[in-house]
Design a protein around this motif. Structure first.
Motif, mmCIF file in Angstrom:
data_model
loop_
_atom_site.group_PDB
_atom_site.id
_atom_site.type_symbol
_atom_site.label_atom_id
_atom_site.label_comp_id
_atom_site.label_asym_id
_atom_site.label_seq_id
_atom_site.Cartn_x
_atom_site.Cartn_y
_atom_site.Cartn_z
ATOM 1 N N PHE A 1 0.824 -1.202 0.000
ATOM 2 C CA PHE A 1 0.000 0.000 0.000
ATOM 3 C C PHE A 1 0.864 1.260 0.000
ATOM 4 C CE2 PHE A 1 -3.460 -2.819 1.498
ATOM 5 C CZ PHE A 1 -4.444 -2.410 0.611
ATOM 6 N N PHE A 2 1.991 1.210 0.704
ATOM 7 C CA PHE A 2 2.899 2.357 0.761
ATOM 8 C C PHE A 2 3.392 2.742 -0.631
ATOM 9 C CE2 PHE A 2 7.370 3.773 0.904
ATOM 10 C CZ PHE A 2 7.228 4.958 1.605
ATOM 11 N N ILE A 3 3.908 1.770 -1.383
ATOM 12 C CA ILE A 3 4.464 2.079 -2.700
ATOM 13 C C ILE A 3 3.361 2.368 -3.717
ATOM 14 C CG2 ILE A 3 4.567 -0.308 -3.514
ATOM 15 C CD1 ILE A 3 7.143 2.520 -4.156
ATOM 16 N N SER A 4 2.174 1.799 -3.510
ATOM 17 C CA SER A 4 1.075 1.981 -4.464
ATOM 18 C C SER A 4 0.540 3.405 -4.474
ATOM 19 C CB SER A 4 -0.069 1.009 -4.159
ATOM 20 O OG SER A 4 0.341 -0.329 -4.332
ATOM 21 N N PHE A 5 0.637 4.085 -3.346
ATOM 22 C CA PHE A 5 0.056 5.421 -3.253
ATOM 23 C C PHE A 5 1.098 6.533 -3.331
ATOM 24 C CE2 PHE A 5 -3.247 2.735 -1.332
ATOM 25 C CZ PHE A 5 -4.300 3.092 -2.153
ATOM 26 N N ILE A 6 2.312 6.186 -3.741
ATOM 27 C CA ILE A 6 3.332 7.194 -4.025
ATOM 28 C C ILE A 6 3.375 7.395 -5.528
ATOM 29 C CG2 ILE A 6 5.781 7.758 -3.924
ATOM 30 C CD1 ILE A 6 6.018 6.216 -1.400
ATOM 31 N N HIS A 7 3.403 8.632 -5.967
ATOM 32 C CA HIS A 7 3.461 8.912 -7.404
ATOM 33 C C HIS A 7 4.709 8.284 -8.000
ATOM 34 C CE1 HIS A 7 3.749 11.175 -11.185
ATOM 35 N NE2 HIS A 7 2.448 11.414 -11.035
ATOM 36 N N ALA A 8 4.575 7.751 -9.212
ATOM 37 C CA ALA A 8 5.678 7.023 -9.855
ATOM 38 C C ALA A 8 6.938 7.867 -9.952
ATOM 39 C CB ALA A 8 5.249 6.556 -11.249
ATOM 40 N N ASP A 9 6.796 9.165 -10.242
ATOM 41 C CA ASP A 9 7.971 10.033 -10.378
ATOM 42 C C ASP A 9 8.715 10.176 -9.055
ATOM 43 O OD1 ASP A 9 7.426 10.410 -13.033
ATOM 44 O OD2 ASP A 9 6.363 12.316 -12.749
ATOM 45 N N ALA A 10 7.975 10.143 -7.951
ATOM 46 C CA ALA A 10 8.612 10.232 -6.632
ATOM 47 C C ALA A 10 9.164 8.884 -6.201
ATOM 48 C CB ALA A 10 7.602 10.745 -5.605
ATOM 49 N N ALA A 11 8.460 7.811 -6.581
ATOM 50 C CA ALA A 11 8.876 6.480 -6.146
ATOM 51 C C ALA A 11 10.119 5.998 -6.867
ATOM 52 C CB ALA A 11 7.732 5.483 -6.369
#
Length: 247
Positions: free
Chosen positions: A90-100
């Motif tokens: 859930f943590f990685i899913s809700f971070i914008h791809a550019d930030a992740a």
């Protein structure tokens, strides 16, 4: 099938060769390569975990048949690891791809260094195995949020604490089955049906590589191969980090 599908098959093939020879780094290697190919970090981790459901099921069953399982250790690792994996997904899913992307590239670079350290460090004297649930939770969270790391984090710590190698690898492999299922369900809940040709390509490549990996495990110099894999992971991660920051 387009060219990207065959690239995913190749990634699955190489990742399974690495994992079969070293007993770790499937997730780290495959996620690093998928991100390098342009797959967003959360989607990459989701597809890797779906593919790992099949590989860990086969591996865990084999270890159970061979009686390489400490069932008390398995229960603690599986429960704590699954909890960490759900939160990590859930943590990685809700971070914008550019930030992740730069965060995951940096994490995978560190995992590459961990893999290299396995080749360079001499064995440590055995010490009591403690804080198993915390180890499982951290390993599960790191694995789901970063797309890999369960093996390097959990197996290496158990071995450093004096666990018997066959029992450590077998128990962690079976526990990983529970972790990958939990992470896959969480990714599905967070992202929807994002599993597709990447996961299928990874599975096909892994199935083809499995028998070759068994041979490689016996014939290739383990420490040299471990160091080489770590260097490749670090190199790709640095490139991913550079393109994420520069872009």
């Amino acid at each position: 099938m387009d060219d990207s599908f065959f690239a995913f098959v190749a990634v699955g093939f190489v990742a399974q060769l690495i994992d079969g020879a070293l007993g770790m780094a499937y997730g780290v290697a495959s996620t690093t390569a998928l991100v390098f190919l342009g797959v967003p970090p959360a989607i990459a981790s989701a597809n890797v975990h779906v593919a790992e459901v099949f590989t860990t099921a086969a591996s865990g069953t084999s270890h159970a048949i061979a009686r390489n399982i400490d069932w008390r250790l398995f229960r603690r690792l599986a429960l704590a690891g699954s909890t960490g994996a759900v939160l990590g997904a859930f943590f990685i899913s809700f971070i914008h791809a550019d930030a992740a992307r730069p965060l995951i590239a940096a994490y995978l670079f560190v995992m590459g260094l961990v893999v290299i350290s396995k080749a360079l460090k001499p064995p440590k004297a055995p010490t009591p195995i403690e804080k198993v649930r915390l180890l499982g939770f951290v390993g599960g969270f790191a694995d789901a949020s970063g797309g890999g790391g369960w093996g390097p984090v959990v197996v290496s710590n158990l071995l450093a604490k004096g666990a018997a190698p066959a029992i450590a690898v077998g128990t962690v492999n079976l526990a990983e089955f529970a972790v990958t299922i939990s992470a896959s369900v969480a990714f599905f809940a967070a992202l929807g049906p994002t599993f597709g040709k990447a996961a299928l390509g990874l599975v096909i490549g892994g199935v083809v590589a499995a028998p070759l990996a068994a041979i490689a495990a016996k014939r290739l110099p383990r420490r040299t191969l471990t160091a080489l894999v770590g260097v490749v992971i670090c190199g790709l991660s640095l490139f991913n980090l550079y393109t994420a920051v520069a872009g």
